[in-house]
Every structure is written in C-alpha cells, then in structure tokens.
Design a protein around this motif. Sequence first.
Motif, PDB file in Angstrom:
ATOM      1  N   TRP A 215       0.842  -1.197   0.000  1.00 53.21           N
ATOM      2  CA  TRP A 215       0.000   0.000   0.000  1.00 53.21           C
ATOM      3  C   TRP A 215       0.880   1.252   0.000  1.00 53.21           C
ATOM      4  N   THR A 216       1.663   1.404  -1.006  1.00 56.84           N
ATOM      5  CA  THR A 216       2.553   2.567  -1.091  1.00 56.84           C
ATOM      6  C   THR A 216       1.972   3.674  -1.963  1.00 56.84           C
ATOM      7  N   VAL A 217       1.077   3.309  -2.860  1.00 54.12           N
ATOM      8  CA  VAL A 217       0.478   4.298  -3.753  1.00 54.12           C
ATOM      9  C   VAL A 217      -0.992   4.468  -3.394  1.00 54.12           C
ATOM     10  N   TRP A 218      -1.381   5.682  -3.104  1.00 55.65           N
ATOM     11  CA  TRP A 218      -2.759   5.974  -2.746  1.00 55.65           C
ATOM     12  C   TRP A 218      -3.451   6.741  -3.868  1.00 55.65           C
ATOM     13  N   LYS A 219      -4.725   6.438  -4.024  1.00 51.49           N
ATOM     14  CA  LYS A 219      -5.557   7.128  -5.007  1.00 51.49           C
ATOM     15  C   LYS A 219      -6.505   8.082  -4.284  1.00 51.49           C
ATOM     16  N   TYR A 220      -6.847   9.168  -4.957  1.00 55.91           N
ATOM     17  CA  TYR A 220      -7.677  10.204  -4.346  1.00 55.91           C
ATOM     18  C   TYR A 220      -8.825  10.561  -5.288  1.00 55.91           C
ATOM     19  N   ARG A 221      -9.781  11.253  -4.706  1.00 54.78           N
ATOM     20  CA  ARG A 221     -10.913  11.781  -5.474  1.00 54.78           C
ATOM     21  C   ARG A 221     -11.098  13.244  -5.113  1.00 54.78           C
ATOM     22  N   ALA A 222     -11.454  14.038  -6.122  1.00 51.34           N
ATOM     23  CA  ALA A 222     -11.646  15.480  -5.954  1.00 51.34           C
ATOM     24  C   ALA A 222     -13.016  15.874  -6.478  1.00 51.34           C
ATOM     25  N   PRO A 223     -13.589  16.966  -5.957  1.00 52.31           N
ATOM     26  CA  PRO A 223     -14.909  17.402  -6.435  1.00 52.31           C
ATOM     27  C   PRO A 223     -14.865  17.806  -7.912  1.00 52.31           C
ATOM     28  N   VAL A 224     -15.947  17.517  -8.600  1.00 49.38           N
ATOM     29  CA  VAL A 224     -16.085  17.906  -9.996  1.00 49.38           C
ATOM     30  C   VAL A 224     -16.537  19.358 -10.070  1.00 49.38           C
ATOM     31  N   GLU A 225     -15.879  20.141 -10.911  1.00 49.78           N
ATOM     32  CA  GLU A 225     -16.269  21.531 -11.134  1.00 49.78           C
ATOM     33  C   GLU A 225     -16.967  21.644 -12.490  1.00 49.78           C
ATOM     34  N   ARG A 226     -18.081  22.315 -12.509  1.00 43.93           N
ATOM     35  CA  ARG A 226     -18.840  22.494 -13.737  1.00 43.93           C
ATOM     36  C   ARG A 226     -19.483  23.878 -13.737  1.00 43.93           C
ATOM     37  N   LYS A 227     -19.816  24.333 -14.929  1.00 43.89           N
ATOM     38  CA  LYS A 227     -20.451  25.637 -15.049  1.00 43.89           C
ATOM     39  C   LYS A 227     -21.947  25.503 -14.801  1.00 43.89           C
ATOM     40  N   PRO A 228     -22.490  26.233 -13.843  1.00 45.43           N
ATOM     41  CA  PRO A 228     -23.934  26.161 -13.634  1.00 45.43           C
ATOM     42  C   PRO A 228     -24.675  26.741 -14.822  1.00 45.43           C
ATOM     43  N   PRO A 229     -25.790  26.161 -15.211  1.00 39.29           N
ATOM     44  CA  PRO A 229     -26.528  26.667 -16.384  1.00 39.29           C
ATOM     45  C   PRO A 229     -27.192  28.006 -16.108  1.00 39.29           C
ATOM     46  N   LEU A 230     -27.369  28.756 -17.179  1.00 37.59           N
ATOM     47  CA  LEU A 230     -28.073  30.036 -17.134  1.00 37.59           C
ATOM     48  C   LEU A 230     -29.339  29.931 -17.976  1.00 37.59           C
ATOM     49  N   VAL A 231     -30.432  30.463 -17.465  1.00 41.08           N
ATOM     50  CA  VAL A 231     -31.703  30.511 -18.186  1.00 41.08           C
ATOM     51  C   VAL A 231     -32.130  31.969 -18.243  1.00 41.08           C
ATOM     52  N   LEU A 232     -32.209  32.512 -19.458  1.00 39.53           N
ATOM     53  CA  LEU A 232     -32.527  33.921 -19.658  1.00 39.53           C
ATOM     54  C   LEU A 232     -33.971  34.080 -20.096  1.00 39.53           C
ATOM     55  N   LEU A 233     -34.697  34.931 -19.416  1.00 43.22           N
ATOM     56  CA  LEU A 233     -36.058  35.317 -19.777  1.00 43.22           C
ATOM     57  C   LEU A 233     -36.014  36.784 -20.168  1.00 43.22           C
ATOM     58  N   LEU A 234     -36.142  37.061 -21.471  1.00 42.32           N
ATOM     59  CA  LEU A 234     -35.889  38.388 -22.018  1.00 42.32           C
ATOM     60  C   LEU A 234     -37.182  39.040 -22.482  1.00 42.32           C
ATOM     61  N   ASP A 235     -37.445  40.229 -21.976  1.00 34.56           N
ATOM     62  CA  ASP A 235     -38.620  41.003 -22.345  1.00 34.56           C
ATOM     63  C   ASP A 235     -38.353  41.701 -23.680  1.00 34.56           C
ATOM     64  N   ILE A 236     -39.210  41.458 -24.687  1.00 35.44           N
ATOM     65  CA  ILE A 236     -39.031  42.053 -26.015  1.00 35.44           C
ATOM     66  C   ILE A 236     -40.173  43.014 -26.337  1.00 35.44           C
ATOM     67  N   SER A 237     -40.776  43.604 -25.319  1.00 36.18           N
ATOM     68  CA  SER A 237     -41.858  44.554 -25.548  1.00 36.18           C
ATOM     69  C   SER A 237     -41.299  45.850 -26.120  1.00 36.18           C
ATOM     70  N   GLY A 238     -42.194  46.784 -26.466  1.00 34.61           N
ATOM     71  CA  GLY A 238     -41.763  48.021 -27.091  1.00 34.61           C
ATOM     72  C   GLY A 238     -40.846  48.852 -26.227  1.00 34.61           C
ATOM     73  N   SER A 239     -41.084  48.915 -24.925  1.00 31.55           N
ATOM     74  CA  SER A 239     -40.241  49.714 -24.038  1.00 31.55           C
ATOM     75  C   SER A 239     -38.870  49.096 -23.808  1.00 31.55           C
TER      76      SER A 239
END
Length: 427
Positions: A215-239
């Motif tokens: 048991w001389t070599v140890w393996k490790y685990r690290a947290p996964v990093e990911r980009k959180p999704p973006l959801v855009l709700l865009l107002d396209i009215s006249g103003s």
Amino acid sequence: MKPAAEAAEAAPPTAAGLPVIARNVVHFVRVLRGAGLPMSPAQAADAIDALGFVDLARRDDVRAALAALLTSAPDERELFDAAFDVFWRDPDWEGKLRALLLPKVKAGMPPPRRGNRLADALAARAPERNGAQQPAAREEHELRAHATFSADERLRHRDFDTLSADEWRALRHLIRRRRQPLATERTRRLKAAARGAHADLRASAREAVRSGGDWTVWKYRAPVERKPPLVLLLDISGSMSSYSRAVLYYCHALLQSRERLQVFLFGTRLTHATRALRERDPDIAIAQLAAQVADWSGGTRIGATLAEFNRRWARRVLNGRATALIVTDGLDHDAGDTLAAEMARLHRFAHRVVWLNPLLRYRDFAPKARGVQAMLPHVDFHCPVHNLDSLEAFGRSLGDAPLAVKPRTAVASSDAAPVVRGAARWN
C-alpha cells in the motif's frame, strides 16, 4: 560554396517573392479568419498546394477545392461563398463593400442573407501595396486609431436606447471581442485525481493488489467543477426593444462560446430562442427572431408568460443549480396576484433569480409600478443593464465567481437608487 542561383532556391520565399496566386490565397484566408471562420496557416499552405492539382481556368473547380480545405461545417459554407464571390470576382472589391452594408433588391428577388462580418473583415484586411509605406499614411493610421479608441470609450457609457445604426454595429463588435467564459463551481460529485483530501480506498486497494499487497500508492478523489446553467427570460416589448437587442448580442456571444445557456423571449407570449441564436452571424440570428416572433415590440404580460414557462419548461431547464436571469423593466400590463405567485414559484425552481432592470439607470428610481412591487420580493439580485459598462460588469461577475445567494435584506447603494421590499442589489 554554392552558386548564387542555388542559394536563391534554398532560401525561403518572402511575401514579395511568392507567386501572385499564392499571395492572393494567403490574403483570402486572412479575410476568412477576420470574418469569424477558424483559419490556420497550415490551411493556407494546403490551399496553395491544392490549386496545383486543379485547372485555374475553371472557377467551379477552384471554389470546390478551397471550400473542401477551408470549411469544416455546413453553416460556414454560406459565408465562404459570399467571401469567394467578392474576393475573386471583382478586382475593385474595396468599392463593393458599401453594397455589402446596404444590400439592394434586384430583378424582383430578395438580397442574399449576408451579415456585416464579411465587409468588416475585408475592410480590416486591405491588401498591402508594393513598396514602403508613406509617412503621411502612417500618421493618418495613428490618428484613426486614437479616434477609434475614444469612440469605444464613449460607447461604453452610452445608453442603449440612444445609439445610432453605426454605433450598434460598433457595439456588436465590442461585445464579441470582450466576452469571457463563465465561472465554474464545485459540485457534490467526485472524480479521480492525483491528489486531494478524499482518499479513494477502493482504487487504492486495486492498486495494492496489482503491486503485490504493498500500500505505497494511494488514489484520491476530488470534487467535480462544472459551469452552472443560465436561463434567460428576455422582455421584447416596445419599451425594452433596444435593451433586448443588446442582451441578445451578448447571449449570442455566450452561445458561440459553448456556454450552458437557454434563452426565452416573452412579450404577450413565450418563445424558445436558443436554437435560432446558434446561427453563426448575430445579425442574421436576430433578424430571423424578429421575423418569427409575432409579439416583438408589442405589449407585456409578464405574469402569463412566467406561468407558461413554469408549467412547460422550468423542470427541464432549471436544474443543476441553474440561475434564472430576467431582463425586463417590470411594466406589466395586467400585473396582479398572478405575477407575484409565478415569481415565487420560479424562485423555488431556480437556485438564484437575478433581475436585470434598465430602469435602475435613474438615481431616483422607486418601485412604484405594480409589476415591480410584485417581482422585487422574489429576486436575489437586482442589477442595471442599460449600457455596455453595466452589461460587462454583470458578465465579469459571472466570469470571476458564481453569484452567491445573499440574505434577502435591503442593501443601499451610493451610486443608484436603493432597492426596497427585501431585494438584495448587486453593484
């Protein structure tokens, strides 16, 4: 000692020593790169070699040979054909740039779809004249550079609702040039890593079996990093017409960078616009959306459209710590209890809700409209989005670190109006 003729053949050819067709091919590749296609010097060399195997007198053979080497996707072929027609047909192609910017209808047929990127690339990559550059021309170039820098600085502070057609074109290039990738955040998932704080006992035991019980070599685990999704709700009215157009250019740049973004347009109805914005040319994408969306520059029914989004799309797109971005001025024609209830429901689906409001450009802004009063208690961040500076500031906040949800307490700002009724404000 080698003869002079052999030494000349052994020396690498300079730009002036290349054949005319080779110099034109290299310049044509530069034009395609400036228009947005991914070009490399190796592709230019391959294109020059390929022209040696085709008949240069046959235009279709030359077009097919260059297209096979310089395009890699179906959506790139249209831009390549337009550049090929302009670059290789008319020697006075500089005089034809105005026709690209202002297309005309001929013979009763509509003009071909063509954005301004090709014209800008041709104008930026004008062929060099033989001989040294004159001092007067060099001085004029420096003066133009300073004028362009000053114009860009002024454009950063201009309100989107006051821009002219030329300023809109300049704004589009600024947004495309200064975009940055979104930040990542840690998830609860783990992945194999060379080092870390989480020891992987199962992988370490397998490694020990392979090495004879050592048991001389140890393996490790690290947290996964990911980009959180973006959801855009865009107002396209006249103003919101001018502000929605600027935000759409920004969203188009994010989608071309392969970011996790879903775009929805709403006025009196809800429209899913993500697929249309994947078009490579932003002018063509936004023109198609304006033609397809029936309620563009019309009225506003925020409550009804949010109800449709919560019922049809929320469970599908608001997952994985997703952020919901709402771009609107909050001026709802039929604001009532429905808007407040749907905003509360949206906040339960999303990890965080960010409201981008162009009305925050006013120092004396106060939430007097019923729609604004119904939305404010259910947002985590209330940000301005009225000029390029505010849009880039919000983009930097998404690129430096994910927005952290703060306690919903009123936060006063020295440079803008305070946000009331429990909504936190980002500066």
